[in-house]
Design a protein around this motif. Structure first.
Motif, PDB file in Angstrom:
ATOM      1  N   ARG A   1     -10.899 -47.559  20.487  1.00 42.79           N
ATOM      2  CA  ARG A   1     -10.740 -46.075  20.481  1.00 42.79           C
ATOM      3  C   ARG A   1     -10.181 -45.601  19.165  1.00 42.79           C
TER       4      ARG A   1
ATOM      5  N   THR B   1      -7.303 -44.103  17.043  1.00 43.85           N
ATOM      6  CA  THR B   1      -5.928 -44.132  17.148  1.00 43.85           C
ATOM      7  C   THR B   1      -5.105 -42.720  17.042  1.00 43.85           C
ATOM      8  N   ASP B   2      -3.993 -42.656  17.626  1.00 41.98           N
ATOM      9  CA  ASP B   2      -3.109 -41.352  17.849  1.00 41.98           C
ATOM     10  C   ASP B   2      -3.156 -40.733  16.432  1.00 41.98           C
ATOM     11  N   LYS B   3      -2.991 -41.716  15.164  1.00 41.91           N
ATOM     12  CA  LYS B   3      -2.793 -41.206  13.853  1.00 41.91           C
ATOM     13  C   LYS B   3      -3.921 -40.592  13.542  1.00 41.91           C
ATOM     14  N   GLN B   4      -5.075 -41.235  13.826  1.00 38.99           N
ATOM     15  CA  GLN B   4      -6.571 -40.890  13.355  1.00 38.99           C
ATOM     16  C   GLN B   4      -6.644 -39.280  14.064  1.00 38.99           C
ATOM     17  N   VAL B   5      -6.357 -39.468  15.399  1.00 45.59           N
ATOM     18  CA  VAL B   5      -6.851 -38.129  16.290  1.00 45.59           C
ATOM     19  C   VAL B   5      -5.994 -36.930  15.530  1.00 45.59           C
ATOM     20  N   GLN B   6      -4.797 -37.196  15.212  1.00 46.23           N
ATOM     21  CA  GLN B   6      -3.874 -36.057  14.497  1.00 46.23           C
ATOM     22  C   GLN B   6      -4.507 -35.803  13.132  1.00 46.23           C
TER      23      GLN B   6
ATOM     24  N   THR C   1      -7.687 -33.822  13.845  1.00 46.69           N
ATOM     25  CA  THR C   1      -7.227 -32.407  14.604  1.00 46.69           C
ATOM     26  C   THR C   1      -6.848 -31.401  13.266  1.00 46.69           C
TER      27      THR C   1
ATOM     28  N   ILE D   1      -7.726 -37.243  28.454  1.00 43.53           N
ATOM     29  CA  ILE D   1      -6.523 -37.313  27.949  1.00 43.53           C
ATOM     30  C   ILE D   1      -5.420 -37.308  29.049  1.00 43.53           C
ATOM     31  N   ASP D   2      -4.476 -38.421  29.049  1.00 43.20           N
ATOM     32  CA  ASP D   2      -3.626 -38.484  30.200  1.00 43.20           C
ATOM     33  C   ASP D   2      -2.733 -37.455  30.286  1.00 43.20           C
TER      34      ASP D   2
END
Length: 67
Positions: free
Chosen positions: A4, A6-11, A14, A55-56
Motif C-alpha cells: 500500500r 505509505t502515509d508520507k506518499q499519501v500526504q 494530497t 480509511i480507518d
C-alpha cells in the motif's frame, strides 16, 4: 499486489492535488467531482472492476465499473 501507499506518499500526493486544485480555482464540489472521476478512470485504466478503498475511522469509497 504491491504494498500500500505509505502515509508520507499519501500526504505528498494530497498536497500536489490540493496545490493543483487551488491553481485551477476549483470549488470544493468541483474538487470532489474531479477526484471521483479520476478514481473511476484510474480503476478502468488499471482494470479494477470492483475497487474498495477504506480509511480507518473515516470512511470507505467503492468503485464499481459497469459494462
Amino acid at each position: 499486489m504491491t504494498d500500500r501507499i505509505t502515509d508520507k506518499q499519501v500526504q505528498e500526493l494530497t498536497n500536489h492535488i490540493a496545490d493543483k486544485c487551488e491553481a485551477m480555482g476549483l470549488e470544493p464540489e468541483q474538487i470532489v467531482d474531479g477526484i471521483a472521476r479520476a478514481l473511476i478512470a484510474a480503476a478502468d485504466t488499471f482494470d479494477f472492476a470492483d475497487l474498495n478503498v477504506g480509511i480507518d475511522n473515516i470512511g470507505t469509497c467503492k468503485v464499481e465499473l459497469v459494462d
